[in-house]
Design an enzyme around this catalytic site. Sequence first.
Site, PDB file in Angstrom:
ATOM      1  CG  ASP A  11      -1.569   1.268   1.520  1.00 43.50           C
ATOM      2  OD1 ASP A  11      -2.259   1.747   0.600  1.00 43.50           O
ATOM      3  OD2 ASP A  11      -1.431   1.811   2.630  1.00 43.50           O
ATOM      4  CG  ASP A  13      -1.392   7.762   0.142  1.00 36.74           C
ATOM      5  OD1 ASP A  13      -0.256   7.985  -0.303  1.00 36.74           O
ATOM      6  OD2 ASP A  13      -2.433   8.057  -0.466  1.00 36.74           O
ATOM      7  CG  ASP A  19      -3.155   8.592   5.603  1.00 40.60           C
ATOM      8  OD1 ASP A  19      -3.725   9.701   5.581  1.00 40.60           O
ATOM      9  OD2 ASP A  19      -3.655   7.551   5.152  1.00 40.60           O
ATOM     10  CE1 TYR A  23      -8.540   9.653  -1.559  1.00 39.31           C
ATOM     11  CE2 TYR A  23     -10.021  11.394  -0.830  1.00 39.31           C
ATOM     12  CZ  TYR A  23      -9.794  10.061  -1.133  1.00 39.31           C
ATOM     13  OH  TYR A  23     -10.807   9.162  -1.020  1.00 39.31           O
ATOM     14  CB  THR A  54      -2.009   3.428  -3.940  1.00 37.36           C
ATOM     15  OG1 THR A  54      -2.604   4.516  -3.241  1.00 37.36           O
ATOM     16  CG2 THR A  54      -1.606   3.881  -5.326  1.00 37.36           C
ATOM     17  CG  ASN A  55      -8.202   1.626  -2.794  1.00 32.16           C
ATOM     18  OD1 ASN A  55      -7.984   0.902  -3.774  1.00 32.16           O
ATOM     19  ND2 ASN A  55      -8.939   1.222  -1.773  1.00 32.16           N
ATOM     20  NE  ARG A 111     -13.413   2.308  -2.688  1.00 32.75           N
ATOM     21  CZ  ARG A 111     -12.721   3.270  -2.064  1.00 32.75           C
ATOM     22  NH1 ARG A 111     -11.701   3.822  -2.677  1.00 32.75           N
ATOM     23  NH2 ARG A 111     -13.035   3.670  -0.859  1.00 32.75           N
TER      24      ARG A 111
HETATM   25 MG   LIG Z   1      -2.933   3.190   3.447  1.00 36.71          MG
END
Ligand SMILES: [Mg+2]
Length: 194
Positions: A11, A13, A19, A23, A54-55, A111
């Site tokens: 992943d 972020d 994070d 966004y 990554t989403n 997703r």
């Molecule tokens: Mg994450």
Amino acid sequence: MAETVKVLFLDRDGTINEDTGSYITSRAQFQLIEGAGEAIALARAAGYRVVVVTNQAGIARGITTIEQVEDLNRYLNELLEAWHTRYDRCYYCPSHPDHPHPLYDLDAGCRKPEPGMVERAIADFLAEGQVVDRSSSFFVGDKIVDVECGLRAGLRPVLVRTGHNEEQLCINRGIIPEHVADDLYRAVTGHILA
Ligand SMILES: [Mg+2]
């Protein structure tokens, strides 16, 4: 004959970079988590391919753009040059169920927790003659969707306590990673390469 490879799916972020709670839209907001660069370098030196998954639903929501996301993905590899390493592939999912979009929803199932991006990566490796050994490949992330994605794809899921740290949520919902580490560096050195 096809080559068998093992992959460290990551992943982005909250796992590789901090994070920010929203966004990330600019390079200035993109800060590596301490030890993340070294962890990626160690994994690649040990023979793992590294794939970022990554989403990025901020695209569908109009908060960030494809150009910004792709620039940050390029920037990550520029930052990783400091450790003489890089990721091998990167996949992002722009869609969001509450924000339907004719283009962003083309890749249905991308997703997370859907395993579409992992499956696409595995297919792309295969197209280059490399067979991914899922049973020796890992998925590391900070959210329950990362753990579930790893499980659905038949990978070994590892949760990190950086970012959202959804350790308790995983327990509550019975979606259990095989290991929980304080951060990516400890996940790699204390479990994946241990
Ligand atoms: Mg994450």
